[in-house]
Design a protein around this motif. Structure first.
Motif, PDB file in Angstrom:
ATOM      1  N   LYS A 282       0.845  -1.098   0.128  1.00 13.20           N
ATOM      2  CA  LYS A 282      -0.111   0.059  -0.182  1.00 13.20           C
ATOM      3  C   LYS A 282       0.970   1.269  -0.096  1.00 13.20           C
ATOM      4  CE  LYS A 282      -0.484  -0.220   4.904  1.00 13.20           C
ATOM      5  NZ  LYS A 282      -1.380  -0.647   6.279  1.00 13.20           N
ATOM      6  N   GLY A 318      -3.321  -7.996   5.972  1.00 12.58           N
ATOM      7  CA  GLY A 318      -3.101  -6.832   5.172  1.00 12.58           C
ATOM      8  C   GLY A 318      -4.050  -5.873   5.688  1.00 12.58           C
ATOM      9  N   TYR A 322      -6.615  -3.130   0.175  1.00  9.45           N
ATOM     10  CA  TYR A 322      -5.798  -3.438  -0.845  1.00  9.45           C
ATOM     11  C   TYR A 322      -5.576  -4.815  -0.964  1.00  9.45           C
ATOM     12  CZ  TYR A 322      -4.171   1.391  -0.611  1.00  9.45           C
ATOM     13  OH  TYR A 322      -4.237   2.829  -0.674  1.00  9.45           O
ATOM     14  N   ASP A 343      -0.125 -10.034  -4.281  1.00 11.59           N
ATOM     15  CA  ASP A 343       0.735  -8.811  -4.406  1.00 11.59           C
ATOM     16  C   ASP A 343       0.280  -7.954  -5.790  1.00 11.59           C
ATOM     17  OD1 ASP A 343       1.887  -8.982  -2.071  1.00 11.59           O
ATOM     18  OD2 ASP A 343       4.007  -9.798  -2.817  1.00 11.59           O
ATOM     19  N   SER A 346      -2.932  -6.353  -4.952  1.00  9.05           N
ATOM     20  CA  SER A 346      -2.777  -5.197  -4.395  1.00  9.05           C
ATOM     21  C   SER A 346      -2.250  -3.832  -5.259  1.00  9.05           C
ATOM     22  CB  SER A 346      -1.716  -5.277  -3.252  1.00  9.05           C
ATOM     23  OG  SER A 346      -2.186  -6.214  -2.298  1.00  9.05           O
TER      24      SER A 346
END
Length: 488
Positions: A282, A318, A322, A343, A346
């Protein structure tokens, strides 16, 4: 006469100015340190004013003559060393101005070199152990209750950078090299299994330490030192003076967003090549080197990262906004596990936000937010998107595909037209990395990935929305913090 507040008369203003002048004068006459003499022929000196100088010149604060040092006076320079307190960081610096050497604790500084003094430092000239002064601090030596004793000798504390529930981060400066670092102090939590979800659980702290020890990349934060006690861990990290990427996003156009996003891709590709999935990507965890419009960024905060050789991750973690759907809904997992595709999702959210200044999934109601994520329900209909290229929008759609195995990979992103065809951005990033000493940072781009076909509509990246109706939430509603962070 200029107007004054109703409560402040001209006489009051004169009295106020007199008090301020008196305080300035008093502050200017209060010693900020003391040099305790080690020689009978030298007096101890209170350090007042901007600086102190030592040498043979008559302009020095302490003037050395042949009567004092006898034959050795020839080894004393006209300006041998100076000591001054910095108004910027309130630290006290000693500078070697001599040819024959100024020594602090038997270590020679070298002509033109400085170091930060701390209480009880021994100062010598010409001969390493023939001390002339002992420096006595009056609160300007950079010591602080924050620093562990093993760190005080090496680093000087400057100021607080940030504070959280489990610790804080402070700016320090290495006393010898004068390099800036950020020291992250983490209070170690209980080790019992019921506390595994806490970010200061020993397992998560050790995980971050183990990951940082293995990393060396221009777009990943570097750990310089570590001190661990029974109750605390101190991580000495490189200092990123530019702050969080989140503070820069509002001013970015599409080219600027691509410039920084390309660096994020390089970092994530490197992590994945090392078998590391970050799991909490993020903008707040991405830091900028300095305030230049185009500067290096580095991914940080590996407390939730995972070292894995296979897709063996099952825990939920997390920041919800995101988080990929497979992290919170096991129906999207393969054999109950998820992998590095989280990932990529995100990154899709980050790029969406960088380009539009809006979040693709956004609601104060966490149940609504979870439903948006599980259906990949987002829109590119605001006026902002009219100025965004179709290539950029298509890439986002490929990253926000609901099913992990149909989602674009990191390697494929590098060969997506929005990235691959912009040689200008690649060259600017490569130049910055090479200036940091990283040779050939993008050699891996020469390999072409296998072609993958993507299906998505204009508003959502979900390739099959009908299959999502039976999704089961595997995390209770109380498992999300008020800020939308998955803590179960």
């Amino acid at each position: 006469m200029s107007q004054l507040p109703d409560t402040l008369t001209p006489v009051d203003r004169m009295e106020q100015e007199t008090v301020e002048e008196s305080l300035d004068f008093l502050q200017a006459t209060i010693p900020w340190g003391r040099l305790h003499s080690c020689k009978r022929f030298l007096d101890s000196v209170d350090l007042i004013g901007e600086s102190f100088t030592f040498g043979r010149s008559e302009t020095c604060t302490v003037v050395i003559t042949s009567n004092q040092f006898q034959r050795r006076v020839v080894n004393i320079s006209k300006l041998h060393f100076s000591i001054e307190r910095s108004v910027e960081d309130n630290l006290v610096y000693i500078t070697d101005l001599s040819k024959n050497g100024t020594f602090v604790n038997k270590i020679q500084l070298g002509k033109g070199s400085r170091r930060i003094l701390k209480n009880d430092d021994r100062i010598a000239v010409s001969v390493p152990d023939d001390y002339i002064y002992i420096y006595m601090s009056r609160g300007s030596d950079g010591t602080n209750d924050f620093l562990h004793q093993d760190l005080i000798d090496k680093y000087a504390h400057i100021r607080l950078l940030g504070r959280g529930a489990c610790g804080e981060v402070r700016l320090v400066r290495e006393r010898n090299s004068l390099a800036y670092y950020a020291i992250k102090k983490i209070l170690i939590g209980p080790s019992n299994t019921s506390q595994m979800h806490k970010i200061n659980h020993p397992s998560k702290i050790n995980n971050e330490i183990n990951i940082l020890r293995t990393l060396s990349h221009g777009c990943v934060i570097n750990m310089n030192d570590i001190i661990q006690t029974q109750s605390e861990v101190y991580l000495v990290l490189e200092y990123m003076a530019g702050g969080e990427l989140s503070n820069r996003i509002r001013s970015l156009d599409e080219d600027g967003a691509k410039f920084f996003f390309f660096q994020i891709l390089l970092a994530v590709q490197y992590l994945h090549s090392k078998g590391i999935v970050h799991r909490d990507l993020k903008p707040e965890n991405i830091l900028l080197l300095d305030d230049r419009p185009e500067t290096l960024l580095k991914i940080s905060d590996f407390g939730l990262s995972k070292i894995t050789s296979n897709n063996d991750m099952v825990t939920m973690c997390g920041t919800l906004r995101y988080v990929a759907p497979e992290v919170i809904y096991n129906v999207f997992r393969e054999y109950g596990e998820y992998g590095k595709e989280v990932d990529v999702w995100s990154l899709g959210v980050i790029l969406f936000y960088m380009l539009s200044k809006e979040y693709p999934f956004c609601s104060d109601d966490l149940s609504i937010l979870r439903n948006q994520i599980k259906s990949a329900s987002y829109h590119m209909t605001s006026d902002t998107w009219r100025s965004i290229s179709s290539e950029a929008k298509n890439l986002i759609k490929k990253m926000l595909i609901l099913h992990p195995k149909k989602r674009i990979t990191i390697e494929e992103i590098f060969h997506d037209p929005w990235i691959k065809n912009d040689h200008g951005v690649q060259h600017r990033v490569q130049t910055l990395l090479e200036q940091e000493g990283f040779e050939n940072p993008m050699n891996f781009l020469l390999q072409e990935p296998p072609e993958k076909k993507f299906r998505f509509n204009s508003y959502s990246s979900a390739s099959s929305s009908s299959s999502n109706s039976d999704c089961t939430l595997v995390c209770s509603s109380g498992s999300f913090g008020s800020a939308g962070t998955v803590v179960c």
